[in-house]
Design a protein around this motif. Sequence first.
Motif, PDB file in Angstrom:
ATOM      1  N   GLY A 191      -7.718   3.378  -6.246  1.00  0.00           N
ATOM      2  CA  GLY A 191      -8.218   3.663  -4.852  1.00  0.00           C
ATOM      3  C   GLY A 191      -9.141   2.708  -4.184  1.00  0.00           C
ATOM      4  O   GLY A 191      -8.844   2.395  -3.048  1.00  0.00           O
ATOM      5  N   VAL A 234       0.927  -1.249   0.086  1.00  0.00           N
ATOM      6  CA  VAL A 234       0.109   0.018   0.213  1.00  0.00           C
ATOM      7  C   VAL A 234       0.866   1.139  -0.110  1.00  0.00           C
ATOM      8  O   VAL A 234       0.556   2.341  -0.672  1.00  0.00           O
ATOM      9  CB  VAL A 234      -0.837  -0.026   1.183  1.00  0.00           C
ATOM     10  N   ASP A 235       1.853   1.387   0.673  1.00  0.00           N
ATOM     11  CA  ASP A 235       3.049   2.536   0.719  1.00  0.00           C
ATOM     12  C   ASP A 235       3.492   2.385  -0.811  1.00  0.00           C
ATOM     13  O   ASP A 235       3.524   3.742  -0.972  1.00  0.00           O
ATOM     14  CB  ASP A 235       4.000   2.196   2.029  1.00  0.00           C
ATOM     15  N   THR A 270      -6.601  -0.257  -3.044  1.00  0.00           N
ATOM     16  CA  THR A 270      -6.068   0.393  -1.817  1.00  0.00           C
ATOM     17  C   THR A 270      -6.903  -0.111  -0.653  1.00  0.00           C
ATOM     18  O   THR A 270      -6.527  -0.592   0.601  1.00  0.00           O
ATOM     19  CB  THR A 270      -5.490   1.748  -1.876  1.00  0.00           C
ATOM     20  N   SER A 275       0.989   4.127  -2.986  1.00  0.00           N
ATOM     21  CA  SER A 275       0.682   5.384  -2.828  1.00  0.00           C
ATOM     22  C   SER A 275       1.865   6.115  -3.462  1.00  0.00           C
ATOM     23  O   SER A 275       1.615   7.305  -3.791  1.00  0.00           O
ATOM     24  CB  SER A 275       0.598   5.599  -1.255  1.00  0.00           C
ATOM     25  N   SER A 276       2.975   5.851  -3.148  1.00  0.00           N
ATOM     26  CA  SER A 276       4.235   6.507  -3.608  1.00  0.00           C
ATOM     27  C   SER A 276       4.191   6.631  -5.122  1.00  0.00           C
ATOM     28  O   SER A 276       4.570   7.674  -5.739  1.00  0.00           O
ATOM     29  CB  SER A 276       5.529   5.673  -3.062  1.00  0.00           C
TER      30      SER A 276
END
Length: 59
Positions: free
Chosen positions: A45, A9-10, A48, A13-14
């Motif tokens: 989205g 997830v990180d 995630t 997002s990055s």
Amino acid sequence: MSHQVDRVVDDLSSALLQLKAAMRGMPLNQSGFRAAHDKAARAMGTLTTELLDARPAMT
């Protein structure tokens, strides 16, 4: 397993933030790119959110 989900997830997002920064100044309305971009952003989205919701079940 939940640590791996957090990392994914990180990273996701990055990557989306990098894409947003790279797209600054691009004409998004050419060749229907805006619609494709919006559809992809909504899908990411949703992915995630579902990954975060499923995290407790993956332990």
